[in-house]
Design a protein around this motif. Structure first.
Motif, PDB file in Angstrom:
ATOM      1  N   PRO A 154       0.797  -1.202  -0.146  1.00  0.00           N
ATOM      2  CA  PRO A 154      -0.055  -0.035  -0.034  1.00  0.00           C
ATOM      3  C   PRO A 154       0.712   1.224  -0.112  1.00  0.00           C
ATOM      4  O   PRO A 154       0.284   2.380  -0.256  1.00  0.00           O
ATOM      5  N   ASN A 155       2.163   1.394   0.321  1.00  0.00           N
ATOM      6  CA  ASN A 155       3.043   2.247   0.439  1.00  0.00           C
ATOM      7  C   ASN A 155       3.456   2.701  -1.130  1.00  0.00           C
ATOM      8  O   ASN A 155       4.173   3.681  -1.202  1.00  0.00           O
ATOM      9  N   TRP A 156       3.312   1.731  -2.041  1.00  0.00           N
ATOM     10  CA  TRP A 156       4.034   1.952  -3.189  1.00  0.00           C
ATOM     11  C   TRP A 156       2.912   2.651  -4.257  1.00  0.00           C
ATOM     12  O   TRP A 156       1.549   2.187  -4.247  1.00  0.00           O
ATOM     13  N   VAL A 157       3.193   3.676  -5.132  1.00  0.00           N
ATOM     14  CA  VAL A 157       2.372   4.505  -5.929  1.00  0.00           C
ATOM     15  C   VAL A 157       3.067   4.614  -7.161  1.00  0.00           C
ATOM     16  O   VAL A 157       4.416   4.808  -7.257  1.00  0.00           O
ATOM     17  N   LEU A 158       2.361   4.167  -8.224  1.00  0.00           N
ATOM     18  CA  LEU A 158       2.889   4.930  -9.551  1.00  0.00           C
ATOM     19  C   LEU A 158       2.146   5.968 -10.019  1.00  0.00           C
ATOM     20  O   LEU A 158       0.877   6.372  -9.722  1.00  0.00           O
ATOM     21  N   ALA A 159       2.645   6.714 -10.943  1.00  0.00           N
ATOM     22  CA  ALA A 159       1.987   8.206 -11.498  1.00  0.00           C
ATOM     23  C   ALA A 159       2.575   8.531 -12.745  1.00  0.00           C
ATOM     24  O   ALA A 159       4.028   8.400 -12.705  1.00  0.00           O
ATOM     25  N   ILE A 160       1.932   9.079 -13.690  1.00  0.00           N
ATOM     26  CA  ILE A 160       2.590   9.727 -14.766  1.00  0.00           C
ATOM     27  C   ILE A 160       2.433  10.999 -15.030  1.00  0.00           C
ATOM     28  O   ILE A 160       1.409  11.509 -14.924  1.00  0.00           O
ATOM     29  N   THR A 209       5.588  12.224 -21.448  1.00  0.00           N
ATOM     30  CA  THR A 209       5.129  11.625 -20.157  1.00  0.00           C
ATOM     31  C   THR A 209       5.925  10.567 -19.294  1.00  0.00           C
ATOM     32  O   THR A 209       6.125   9.625 -20.062  1.00  0.00           O
ATOM     33  N   ASP A 210       6.269  10.980 -18.102  1.00  0.00           N
ATOM     34  CA  ASP A 210       7.332  10.078 -17.480  1.00  0.00           C
ATOM     35  C   ASP A 210       6.590   9.334 -16.521  1.00  0.00           C
ATOM     36  O   ASP A 210       5.754   9.737 -15.740  1.00  0.00           O
ATOM     37  N   LEU A 211       7.278   8.012 -16.203  1.00  0.00           N
ATOM     38  CA  LEU A 211       6.461   7.265 -15.152  1.00  0.00           C
ATOM     39  C   LEU A 211       7.352   7.310 -13.822  1.00  0.00           C
ATOM     40  O   LEU A 211       8.497   7.184 -13.832  1.00  0.00           O
ATOM     41  N   ARG A 247      11.101   5.608 -15.929  1.00  0.00           N
ATOM     42  CA  ARG A 247      10.741   5.301 -17.370  1.00  0.00           C
ATOM     43  C   ARG A 247      10.242   6.671 -17.950  1.00  0.00           C
ATOM     44  O   ARG A 247       9.443   7.265 -17.371  1.00  0.00           O
ATOM     45  N   THR A 248      10.541   6.646 -19.204  1.00  0.00           N
ATOM     46  CA  THR A 248      10.118   7.892 -19.628  1.00  0.00           C
ATOM     47  C   THR A 248       9.389   7.617 -21.274  1.00  0.00           C
ATOM     48  O   THR A 248       9.476   6.755 -21.730  1.00  0.00           O
ATOM     49  N   TYR A 249       8.522   8.638 -21.695  1.00  0.00           N
ATOM     50  CA  TYR A 249       7.951   8.361 -23.057  1.00  0.00           C
ATOM     51  C   TYR A 249       6.825   7.292 -22.746  1.00  0.00           C
ATOM     52  O   TYR A 249       6.541   6.123 -23.427  1.00  0.00           O
ATOM     53  N   VAL A 250       6.147   7.412 -21.566  1.00  0.00           N
ATOM     54  CA  VAL A 250       5.019   6.307 -21.092  1.00  0.00           C
ATOM     55  C   VAL A 250       3.799   6.898 -21.343  1.00  0.00           C
ATOM     56  O   VAL A 250       3.235   7.834 -20.886  1.00  0.00           O
TER      57      VAL A 250
END
Length: 797
Positions: A139-145, A161-163, A177-180
């Motif tokens: 639950p502490n891990w989050v992804l965003a772009i 748009t970068d990850l 990661r880039t260009y996502v």
């Protein structure tokens, strides 16, 4: 004076009617109104559960100008949060402990204590509201772009748009990661590396502006947060979707004039083409349901996008059969949905015909299936009606569609009309409900309404939603009788909600009045004097509960090949469901004899013109040479000869007592494929070299020297193990080696470091941030992104 007479008469009539209208308070319903600082626009409260299984009491509500209000008493009172900025989105983690609010620009507000307080942090860029994704198991891990690398002022016009990844609930972020375009968590709970698995859809060319140039994109996978080289699992992808272990992605077909869909059921290790019967061109896909072990995909075939054919899958999502054609699917929404709480029942709106010139659907009508789409029938006439019932579906965003919740088993409410076709004319519409999963329907009230259920169906409330109102209607006996009360000044009701568990006696009604938002709390706790008793002994004297079993069209209490007995409150019991009655009580009591409703057409078979049998599909080019009696080319041990049918997924009927259309297992004509003998040969033996044995006694060593040597060896071992343990949390190669000898649970949590070696916020060069959110997952050939409640993906050419 004569001109004033009609006005006086109307005033008197109003006063008389007002004097007879009872207030909600006079009926024991406590109400409280909270005015807001601006309108409520297309939003709903975000509920936060304080502890597992605890009642929901905390919620956050966002207004049109970005103000956030919080309640800690189930909506009775609200406080305005002093954040110092505007909020545009609120997202909570799966365990509700972490809440992240996205503001304008790079502002974030993070709470790690169930929204008790928030910390303002600066993000590395402006995150797209739809791209924020919490890990399902961490639950502490989050992804965003975000679009964090935009600089359109200079000659080097770059924008990507970068990850980003956060492992501390959104406090700090690192770019991975880039260009996502889009990214999904795709891990399981089996190992730490599975936890780190991410599937991303990204542009192949990592230079320039993402809005221009080559748009060729691939789907890539990494199980090390891209500290190791990622693998391309699907090249030239136009869009994709992840569902647990399944991945679906679209590419252009071999002709380049339509699309083709591919599926994986093993986390992207292997893909296979998805086969749809009929041989029709495919121009777009939309996942309309995946809630009962099968995937239902709406496929756009013709030039018109207001209808689709819906297909259901096998377990591997490789072969699909036609479930229903010409389903109404305009504007990114499909009128195709399951009934919550009772497996196997689906409701849809289907066009009776299609205009041959324009391709548009004509004359939609409502149909229902009791076998996961195998067979469909029109809804029955409601009591006292002379024509069948037609229901509003999700595609009509103006009126609330058919609605059910798992906690109120068997009950469906919907706005609808009586006639041969679905009508959007407000004069034709009214509210209807069923308590037996669609077998019988009852009329409640004219005009379209907003409705909601609470206390596991013991309470039902509704209000007008197309005009201002100061009244609510409610039922304490699951629609058997209705009462009306007034709650204050009229306003335009946007929605009525209960808590996410549908267990309390509180409702929250909200909308807009005089260009400002308003929240109204409705507490029914004092309506009944007692809680229901006897759910442990339904159907017995003194019990407020009964058994109920849903049925298919044969009306024999069989559904999906078995009889399921649910426990629910008796309709006329004047009591509340107690907190102990939390779960949906269902027991499978027996398997039923197989009937035709337990089967659907197998791949390369379609329903006959009279819909009674499955016949070979002669239109699909892949099926023209298919002979179900011919074993496969690479036959190993045995194969299954199809009779043209397959079991409906999840069906458990007994084919000994009923019909048997299951495939027949047959031995391969030539036996198993020879694999050749395994080389055995002699195993080298001989003595193991051990070196010469000393002739004389070993020299004596000092005891103290031996102790020193042992201590040094221990210190070296401890230091080595400590270094390896530390590196196992930082270096994926070391961790992979360590997992061979050390159980994963004893290793440290893997942490991704930013470029400078410290886990800290990433600094941004330049101040010209341009938002380029990842597209909605809608799979159609248009480059326009459609807002959809269905899971879909929008391919990019």
């Amino acid at each position: 004076k004569s001109a004033m007479l009609p006005v006086v008469v109307l005033l008197c009539l109003y006063l008389i009617s007002s004097s007879h209208a009872e207030t909600c308070e006079s009926k024991g319903i406590f109400t409280r109104e909270t005015p807001l600082d601006s309108q409520i626009l297309w939003t709903s409260p975000v509920w936060i559960q304080a502890q597992n299984d605890a009642p929901y009491k905390t919620a956050l509500m966002r207004t049109g100008n970005g103000t956030v209000y919080k309640t800690t008493d189930t909506g009775v009172s609200w406080e305005k949060l002093a954040l110092g900025g505007r909020v545009r989105s609120i997202v909570a983690s799966p365990d509700d402990k972490t809440v992240i609010m996205l503001g304008d620009g790079t502002d974030l507000w993070v709470s790690t204590n169930e929204a008790k307080d928030f910390k303002k942090v600066t993000a590395p860029g402006r995150f797209g509201a739809s791209t924020l994704s919490f890990h399902p198991h961490q639950p502490n891990w989050v992804l965003a772009i975000t679009s964090a690398s935009c600089n359109l002022k200079g000659s080097d016009k770059t924008c990507s748009t970068d990850l980003y990844l956060s492992q501390d609930s959104g406090i700090t972020w690192a770019v991975i990661r880039t260009y996502v375009w889009a990214a999904y968590w795709h891990g399981s709970a089996e190992s730490d590396r599975d936890h780190q698995m991410i599937i991303a859809w990204e542009r192949r060319d990592k230079t320039g502006n993402m809005a221009f140039g080559s748009q060729i994109s691939d789907i890539v996978k990494s199980d090390s947060f891209w500290r190791d080289e990622s693998s391309v699992i699907a090249p030239n992808a136009l869009g994709f979707l992840v569902m647990e272990n399944h991945i679906l992605y679209a590419t252009y077909s071999a002709s380049g004039k339509s699309l083709a869909l591919h599926a994986s059921s093993d986390m992207g290790e292997t893909f296979h083409p998805v086969k749809f019967p009929g041989g029709l061109d495919e121009h777009g896909y939309r996942i309309v349901d995946a809630s009962e072990g099968s995937t239902y995909i709406a496929v756009i075939h013709g030039g018109s996008s207001d209808w689709s054919n819906v297909y259901g899958s096998n377990a591997l999502d490789s072969e699909f059969t036609l479930e229903l054609e010409h389903v109404q699917c305009p504007n990114g929404y499909c009128d195709f949905a399951p009934m919550n709480g009772v497996e196997g029942i689906y409701i849809a709106n289907q066009f009776r015909s299609v205009n041959q010139q324009t391709g548009k659907g004509l004359f939609p009508h409502t149909v229902i299936s009791y076998d996961k789409g195998g067979e469909w029938t029109s809804l029955p006439n409601p009591k006292g009606a002379s024509a069948p019932l037609q229901l509003q579906g999700p595609s009509n965003t103006r009126y609330v569609s058919f609605y059910s919740v798992a906690e109120a088993v068997g009950i469906i409410f919907s706005n609808g009309n009586i006639g041969e076709s679905v009508s959007s004319n407000v004069q034709d519409l009214g509210v209807y409900f069923t308590r037996d999963a669609g077998w019988t329907w009852n009329y409640v009230e004219s005009k379209p309404h907003i409705y909601e259920m609470g206390n596991r169906g013991a309470l039902v409330i509704m209000a007008l939603n197309e005009e201002k109102t100061s009244e609510i209607q409610y039922s304490l006996d699951e629609g058997l009788t209705w009462e009306t009360c007034t709650f204050g000044e009229p306003f335009l009701v946007d929605n009525i909600v209960s808590d996410p568990d549908f267990g309390t006696k509180h409702f929250l009604m909200y909308g807009n009045k005089n260009s400002k938002g308003v929240l109204v709390s409705l507490d029914f706790s004092l309506i009944h004097e007692r809680d229901c008793i006897g759910f442990q002994a339904p159907d017995q004297d003194g019990s407020d509960y009964e058994h109920w079993s849903p049925s298919d069209r044969s009306n024999d209490e069989c559904l999906l090949g078995h009889t399921t007995r649910y426990i629910r409150r008796k309709q006329d019991s004047k009591c509340f469901n107690p907190p102990a009655f939390e779960q949906v009580h269902a027991t499978v009591t027996k398997n039923c004899s197989c009937t035709d409703e337990d089967y659907e057409c197998d791949f390369c078979f379609v329903r006959s013109a009279d819909q009674k049998t499955c016949v070979p599909d002669t239109l699909d080019s892949e099926c023209k040479n298919y002979n179900p009696k011919t074993p496969p080319e690479h036959c190993l041990d045995f194969w299954y000869e199809s009779k043209g049918y397959r079991r409906v997924p999840g069906d458990t009927c007994d084919n000994v007592l009923g019909i048997n259309w299951d495939p027949v297992r047959k031995s391969c004509p030539t036996g198993p494929t020879p694999s050749g003998p395994t080389p055995s040969g002699p195993t080298p033996s001989g003595p193991t070299p051990s070196g010469p044995t000393p002739d004389g006694p070993a020299p004596e060593e000092s005891g103290s020297n031996g102790v020193v040597v042992v201590l040094i060896i221990i210190l070296i071992l401890v230091a080595t193990v400590g270094a390896l343990w530390y590196l196992a949390g930082r270096n994926p190669t070391v961790r992979a080696y360590a997992e061979r000898f050390i159980p994963e649970r004893f290793l440290p949590e893997f942490v991704v470091a930013s470029a400078n070696g410290d886990y800290s916020p990433v600094t941004i060069d330049g101040d010209d941030d341009i938002e380029t959110d990842a597209p909605e997952v809608d799979l159609s050939e248009d480059e326009k992104s459609s807002s959809s409640s269905d899971a879909a993906f929008n391919p990019r050419a």
